[in-house]
Design a protein around this motif. Structure first.
Motif, PDB file in Angstrom:
ATOM      1  N   SER A 165       0.918  -1.250  -0.087  1.00  0.00           N
ATOM      2  CA  SER A 165      -0.003   0.089  -0.179  1.00  0.00           C
ATOM      3  C   SER A 165       0.885   1.163  -0.040  1.00  0.00           C
ATOM      4  O   SER A 165       1.936   1.283   0.560  1.00  0.00           O
ATOM      5  CB  SER A 165      -0.789  -0.065   1.353  1.00  0.00           C
ATOM      6  N   ALA A 166       0.421   2.301  -0.525  1.00  0.00           N
ATOM      7  CA  ALA A 166       1.102   3.542  -0.883  1.00  0.00           C
ATOM      8  C   ALA A 166       1.351   4.219   0.482  1.00  0.00           C
ATOM      9  O   ALA A 166       2.551   4.447   1.090  1.00  0.00           O
ATOM     10  CB  ALA A 166       0.379   4.476  -1.765  1.00  0.00           C
ATOM     11  N   ALA A 167       0.352   4.395   1.565  1.00  0.00           N
ATOM     12  CA  ALA A 167       0.573   4.661   2.958  1.00  0.00           C
ATOM     13  C   ALA A 167       1.616   3.852   3.514  1.00  0.00           C
ATOM     14  O   ALA A 167       2.494   4.771   4.374  1.00  0.00           O
ATOM     15  CB  ALA A 167      -1.001   4.828   3.560  1.00  0.00           C
ATOM     16  N   ARG A 168       1.559   2.619   3.619  1.00  0.00           N
ATOM     17  CA  ARG A 168       2.462   1.984   4.392  1.00  0.00           C
ATOM     18  C   ARG A 168       4.005   1.956   3.932  1.00  0.00           C
ATOM     19  O   ARG A 168       4.959   1.984   4.541  1.00  0.00           O
ATOM     20  CB  ARG A 168       2.071   0.347   4.626  1.00  0.00           C
ATOM     21  N   LEU A 169       3.981   2.266   2.439  1.00  0.00           N
ATOM     22  CA  LEU A 169       5.404   2.405   1.854  1.00  0.00           C
ATOM     23  C   LEU A 169       5.878   3.795   2.222  1.00  0.00           C
ATOM     24  O   LEU A 169       7.120   3.846   2.733  1.00  0.00           O
ATOM     25  CB  LEU A 169       5.045   2.372   0.537  1.00  0.00           C
ATOM     26  N   ARG A 170       4.997   4.674   2.304  1.00  0.00           N
ATOM     27  CA  ARG A 170       5.504   5.980   2.578  1.00  0.00           C
ATOM     28  C   ARG A 170       5.833   6.105   4.058  1.00  0.00           C
ATOM     29  O   ARG A 170       7.170   6.707   4.490  1.00  0.00           O
ATOM     30  CB  ARG A 170       4.519   7.178   2.442  1.00  0.00           C
ATOM     31  N   ALA A 171       5.250   5.329   5.054  1.00  0.00           N
ATOM     32  CA  ALA A 171       5.646   5.274   6.333  1.00  0.00           C
ATOM     33  C   ALA A 171       6.810   4.509   6.648  1.00  0.00           C
ATOM     34  O   ALA A 171       7.788   4.932   7.290  1.00  0.00           O
ATOM     35  CB  ALA A 171       4.669   4.682   7.250  1.00  0.00           C
ATOM     36  N   LYS A 172       7.098   3.618   5.813  1.00  0.00           N
ATOM     37  CA  LYS A 172       8.388   2.544   5.990  1.00  0.00           C
ATOM     38  C   LYS A 172       9.589   3.461   5.482  1.00  0.00           C
ATOM     39  O   LYS A 172      10.777   3.581   6.005  1.00  0.00           O
ATOM     40  CB  LYS A 172       8.172   1.203   5.049  1.00  0.00           C
ATOM     41  N   MET A 173       9.467   4.472   4.413  1.00  0.00           N
ATOM     42  CA  MET A 173      10.269   5.075   3.916  1.00  0.00           C
ATOM     43  C   MET A 173      10.772   6.261   4.960  1.00  0.00           C
ATOM     44  O   MET A 173      12.218   6.537   4.916  1.00  0.00           O
ATOM     45  CB  MET A 173      10.199   5.780   2.567  1.00  0.00           C
ATOM     46  N   ASN A 174       9.921   6.928   5.355  1.00  0.00           N
ATOM     47  CA  ASN A 174      10.331   7.748   6.743  1.00  0.00           C
ATOM     48  C   ASN A 174      10.894   7.191   7.808  1.00  0.00           C
ATOM     49  O   ASN A 174      11.917   7.707   8.307  1.00  0.00           O
ATOM     50  CB  ASN A 174       8.784   8.856   6.884  1.00  0.00           C
ATOM     51  N   GLU A 175      10.463   6.012   8.100  1.00  0.00           N
ATOM     52  CA  GLU A 175      11.146   5.434   9.109  1.00  0.00           C
ATOM     53  C   GLU A 175      12.532   4.917   8.633  1.00  0.00           C
ATOM     54  O   GLU A 175      13.506   5.300   9.672  1.00  0.00           O
ATOM     55  CB  GLU A 175      10.116   3.873   9.574  1.00  0.00           C
ATOM     56  N   TYR A 176      12.752   4.773   7.454  1.00  0.00           N
ATOM     57  CA  TYR A 176      14.333   4.287   6.950  1.00  0.00           C
ATOM     58  C   TYR A 176      15.136   5.534   7.188  1.00  0.00           C
ATOM     59  O   TYR A 176      16.217   5.499   7.547  1.00  0.00           O
ATOM     60  CB  TYR A 176      14.039   4.017   5.670  1.00  0.00           C
ATOM     61  N   LYS A 177      14.408   6.625   6.929  1.00  0.00           N
ATOM     62  CA  LYS A 177      15.105   7.843   6.676  1.00  0.00           C
ATOM     63  C   LYS A 177      15.934   8.395   8.428  1.00  0.00           C
ATOM     64  O   LYS A 177      16.963   8.711   8.427  1.00  0.00           O
ATOM     65  CB  LYS A 177      14.519   9.192   6.315  1.00  0.00           C
ATOM     66  N   LYS A 178      15.085   7.909   9.329  1.00  0.00           N
ATOM     67  CA  LYS A 178      15.244   8.227  10.745  1.00  0.00           C
ATOM     68  C   LYS A 178      16.142   7.085  11.325  1.00  0.00           C
ATOM     69  O   LYS A 178      17.067   7.367  12.059  1.00  0.00           O
ATOM     70  CB  LYS A 178      13.782   8.411  11.244  1.00  0.00           C
ATOM     71  N   GLU A 179      15.755   5.733  11.154  1.00  0.00           N
ATOM     72  CA  GLU A 179      16.347   4.658  11.891  1.00  0.00           C
ATOM     73  C   GLU A 179      17.392   3.927  10.947  1.00  0.00           C
ATOM     74  O   GLU A 179      18.201   3.200  11.640  1.00  0.00           O
ATOM     75  CB  GLU A 179      15.395   3.841  12.560  1.00  0.00           C
ATOM     76  N   GLY A 180      17.563   4.359   9.786  1.00  0.00           N
ATOM     77  CA  GLY A 180      18.475   3.303   9.135  1.00  0.00           C
ATOM     78  C   GLY A 180      17.987   1.701   8.632  1.00  0.00           C
ATOM     79  O   GLY A 180      16.718   1.514   8.854  1.00  0.00           O
ATOM     80  N   TYR A 181      19.046   1.140   8.408  1.00  0.00           N
ATOM     81  CA  TYR A 181      18.842  -0.478   8.001  1.00  0.00           C
ATOM     82  C   TYR A 181      18.071  -1.231   9.049  1.00  0.00           C
ATOM     83  O   TYR A 181      17.556  -2.062   8.717  1.00  0.00           O
ATOM     84  CB  TYR A 181      20.258  -1.103   7.657  1.00  0.00           C
ATOM     85  N   SER A 182      18.166  -0.741  10.354  1.00  0.00           N
ATOM     86  CA  SER A 182      17.455  -1.623  11.483  1.00  0.00           C
ATOM     87  C   SER A 182      15.939  -1.720  11.119  1.00  0.00           C
ATOM     88  O   SER A 182      15.445  -2.712  11.656  1.00  0.00           O
ATOM     89  CB  SER A 182      17.960  -1.247  12.727  1.00  0.00           C
TER      90      SER A 182
END
Length: 458
Positions: free
Chosen positions: A169-186
């Motif tokens: 889903s587009a919403a969950r993908l956007r949220a995961k990308m924002n999380e990736y920017k903050k937390e990185g690979y983990s």
């Protein structure tokens, strides 16, 4: 936009069934249009690796439509190809996941390392795409916000090739990308991996499970193993196992499977699955390498036992030239012994009118006698042994299989191939054979039929 000569005149090998075998135009049709200037040839063909290139927009409309039907829209194809090329494997992500320690003290399994590395690489591409779009907007003083649906579309096009498991889903993908920017690979690591709350099987308990799996008297199913485990668990302070899946998942983990596989499936299958193997580079000249091995002669013959007609089989020892797969020498007998091997090699030398550089055999008793007597060293420069009962160790085993399936199988007296062969074609028609026992070969007739089969193979 250019297309190649082969794309116009040959079918698409990966096309769906409804367009399989269809081409955009025939070769004479191509020649006629190119001769009359109806199509623009950007580059004439220059041999292998340099095909003729034809401008797509110069094709008549009917051929464009036919091209889209068979190959797809070339503009879409080239965009997807460029996107796939832009997915660069993130080496730092691979190093991170390879060194990461889960809460249970274990490393991330290899298959999950690959999955998380690919997901990180795709997210990197999506983030860079957004940055490029924002830069282009700033260049032209465009303040319009970016439509995330285009980023989502890009993600879905990359899901199969090169592949990833990011949210759909587009919403969950956007949220995961924002999380990736903050937390990185983990943030891409599943919380289910290494969760100590789900770890119930201790090292001692795991050894008990493996012991039960290895038992041959009685043979126990995974459910029976779980029942036995739970029966003794309190005595050892182990936690009870709630489901059979926990036992199955534990036993089928790669590090645990190696501990019981040989007892359940046999040593040979365990070696094929887990054993270390060398790769033999086959010779490019005849008589460089000969293989020798004994096998069952896969034809029934008739004999009389106590005045009663019975079916029998026998053995054959074969010597084969590895380069040509010609069967050079053989000997038929009920046992693979020194005499059978000596006669087979003697016939091979007489047939080839040459001596081999190298001979490879398995390390059985007859070969040791040949070797101790100096016979093998007199007919070759080098002789080496492979482990017995290791079919992958000798190319002659694969040749035997093809000889049986392609030549011997034509005879209705065929015994079938070995018990590990899975194809129905490798089985004998035992009902028909038993109904016609009196028509089987005699032993002498069997030898003549086998000689003819060898001649056909050679």
């Amino acid at each position: 936009m250019a297309v190649t000569f082969s794309e116009l005149t040959e079918p698409n090998p990966g096309a769906s069934d409804d367009v399989a075998g269809l081409s955009v135009m025939s070769v004479p049709n191509y020649d006629w249009h190119s001769r009359h200037g109806n199509i623009n040839i950007i580059r004439p063909g220059k041999g292998l690796g340099h095909p003729a290139l034809i401008e797509y927009e110069s094709l008549p409309v009917r051929f464009k439509e036919r091209f889209k039907m068979i190959w797809g829209d070339p503009y879409t194809l080239i965009k997807e190809s460029i996107m796939k090329d832009d997915v660069v494997t993130d080496r730092r992500a691979r190093e991170f996941y390879a060194e990461y320690i889960l809460p249970d003290g274990c490393h991330i399994p290899d298959e999950f390392q690959d999955e998380y590395t690919q997901n990180a690489s795709v997210i990197n591409l999506l983030i860079n795409t957004i940055k490029n779009m924002q830069a282009m907007r700033r260049m032209y003083n465009n303040s319009t916000p970016i439509d995330f649906s285009t980023i989502h579309d890009t993600s879905e096009k990359l899901r199969i090739n090169p592949g990833h498991t990011l949210p759909r889903s587009a919403a969950r993908l956007r949220a995961k990308m924002n999380e990736y920017k903050k937390e990185g690979y983990s943030c891409l690591i599943s919380g289910k991996l290494g969760n100590k709350n789900t770890v119930k099987i201790t090292e001692e308990g795991g050894t008990f499970l493996v012991m039960q799996k290895r038992r041959r008297v009685p043979v126990m199913s995974d459910k029976q193993i779980m029942i036995e485990y739970n029966r003794v668990a309190d005595n050892y302070g182990w936690k009870q196992i709630d489901s059979v899946e926990s036992v199955t998942n534990f036993l089928n983990a790669p590090e645990n499977m190696q501990r019981w596989y040989d007892a359940v499936h046999g040593e040979l299958k365990a070696f094929r699955k887990f054993g270390y193997k060398f790769k033999t580079i086959l010779p490019s000249l005849r008589d460089a390498l000969w293989y020798g091995d004994g096998t069952k002669l896969n034809l029934y013959y008739k004999a009389y036992e106590g005045g009663r007609l019975v079916m029998r089989t026998t053995q054959v020892y074969e010597v084969m030239d590895a380069f040509s797969e010609v069967l050079l020498g053989y000997h038929i007998s009920d046992t693979e012994n020194y005499t059978a091997q000596y006669n087979a090699y003697r016939m091979a030398v007489e047939t080839a009118q040459a001596r081999p550089f190298e001979i490879v055999v398995d390390n059985q008793g007859g070969h040791k006698k040949l070797d101790n007597g100096g016979f093998l060293h007199r007919i070759c420069r080098m002789q080496r042994n492979t482990a017995p009962y290791r079919p992958p160790a000798k190319t002659i085993e694969a040749a035997f299989g093809r000889f049986q399936s392609q030549v011997l199988r034509q005879d209705w007296r065929f015994t079938g191939q070995n018990i590990t062969a899975k194809s129905d074609k490798s089985r004998q028609n035992l009902e028909f054979i038993e109904a016609n026992t009196e028509n089987l070969y005699t032993l002498d007739e069997l030898k003549e039929a086998y000689a003819a089969a060898r001649d056909e193979w050679n």
